[in-house]
Scaffold this motif. Structure first.
Motif, short mmCIF file in Angstrom:
data_model
loop_
_atom_site.label_atom_id
_atom_site.label_comp_id
_atom_site.label_asym_id
_atom_site.label_seq_id
_atom_site.Cartn_x
_atom_site.Cartn_y
_atom_site.Cartn_z
N MET A 1 0.82 -1.19 0.00
CA MET A 1 0.00 0.00 0.00
C MET A 1 0.86 1.26 0.00
N GLU A 2 1.93 1.23 0.74
CA GLU A 2 2.83 2.38 0.81
C GLU A 2 3.47 2.67 -0.55
N GLU A 3 3.77 1.60 -1.28
CA GLU A 3 4.39 1.76 -2.61
C GLU A 3 3.41 2.42 -3.59
N ILE A 4 2.16 2.06 -3.49
CA ILE A 4 1.14 2.64 -4.37
C ILE A 4 0.98 4.14 -4.09
N ILE A 5 1.02 4.51 -2.84
CA ILE A 5 0.90 5.93 -2.48
C ILE A 5 2.10 6.71 -3.01
N LYS A 6 3.30 6.14 -2.91
CA LYS A 6 4.49 6.80 -3.45
C LYS A 6 4.36 7.00 -4.96
N LEU A 7 3.89 5.99 -5.66
CA LEU A 7 3.73 6.12 -7.10
C LEU A 7 2.68 7.15 -7.47
N LEU A 8 1.59 7.19 -6.74
CA LEU A 8 0.56 8.18 -7.01
C LEU A 8 1.07 9.61 -6.79
N ILE A 9 1.83 9.79 -5.74
CA ILE A 9 2.42 11.11 -5.48
C ILE A 9 3.38 11.48 -6.62
N GLY A 10 4.17 10.52 -7.08
CA GLY A 10 5.08 10.77 -8.19
C GLY A 10 4.34 11.15 -9.46
N TYR A 11 3.25 10.45 -9.75
CA TYR A 11 2.47 10.77 -10.94
C TYR A 11 1.83 12.15 -10.84
N VAL A 12 1.37 12.51 -9.66
CA VAL A 12 0.79 13.84 -9.47
C VAL A 12 1.83 14.92 -9.75
N PHE A 13 3.05 14.71 -9.28
CA PHE A 13 4.10 15.69 -9.53
C PHE A 13 4.49 15.74 -11.00
N LEU A 14 4.43 14.62 -11.70
CA LEU A 14 4.72 14.65 -13.13
C LEU A 14 3.63 15.42 -13.88
N ILE A 15 2.39 15.28 -13.46
CA ILE A 15 1.32 16.04 -14.08
C ILE A 15 1.48 17.53 -13.78
N LEU A 16 1.88 17.85 -12.56
CA LEU A 16 2.16 19.25 -12.22
C LEU A 16 3.34 19.78 -13.04
N GLY A 17 4.28 18.90 -13.40
CA GLY A 17 5.40 19.30 -14.24
C GLY A 17 4.95 19.77 -15.61
N ILE A 18 3.90 19.15 -16.13
CA ILE A 18 3.35 19.59 -17.41
C ILE A 18 2.82 21.01 -17.29
N LEU A 19 2.06 21.25 -16.25
CA LEU A 19 1.51 22.60 -16.05
C LEU A 19 2.61 23.63 -15.80
#
Length: 78
Positions: A1-19
């Protein structure tokens, strides 16, 4: 579960990188035209190091350098 949360946070930051890349492109047009060669070098190095982070399973390196690559490439596209 902890690994999934880390990946989701990483994906959110990559999407913020686009913006963030789009915002940078709109505010730094003259610098982008002058230094396009250096931005392309930064993108290539960031992708290579990001894939190294993927191979060695280091999420911090992976998402940090992919963030840099996304922001820089979005800046060049605009």
């Amino acid at each position: 579960m902890e690994e999934i949360i880390k990946l989701l946070i990483g994906y959110v930051f990559l999407i913020l990188g686009i913006l963030f890349g789009d915002w940078l492109a709109s505010n730094t047009k003259s610098e982008l035209k002058k230094n396009q060669k250096w931005f392309k070098i930064i993108i290539i190095i960031s992708f290579v190091v990001g894939f190294v982070g993927l191979i060695i399973r280091n999420d911090v390196i992976l998402f940090s350098f992919f963030f840099i690559a996304v922001v820089t490439s979005r800046s060049l596209i605009r």
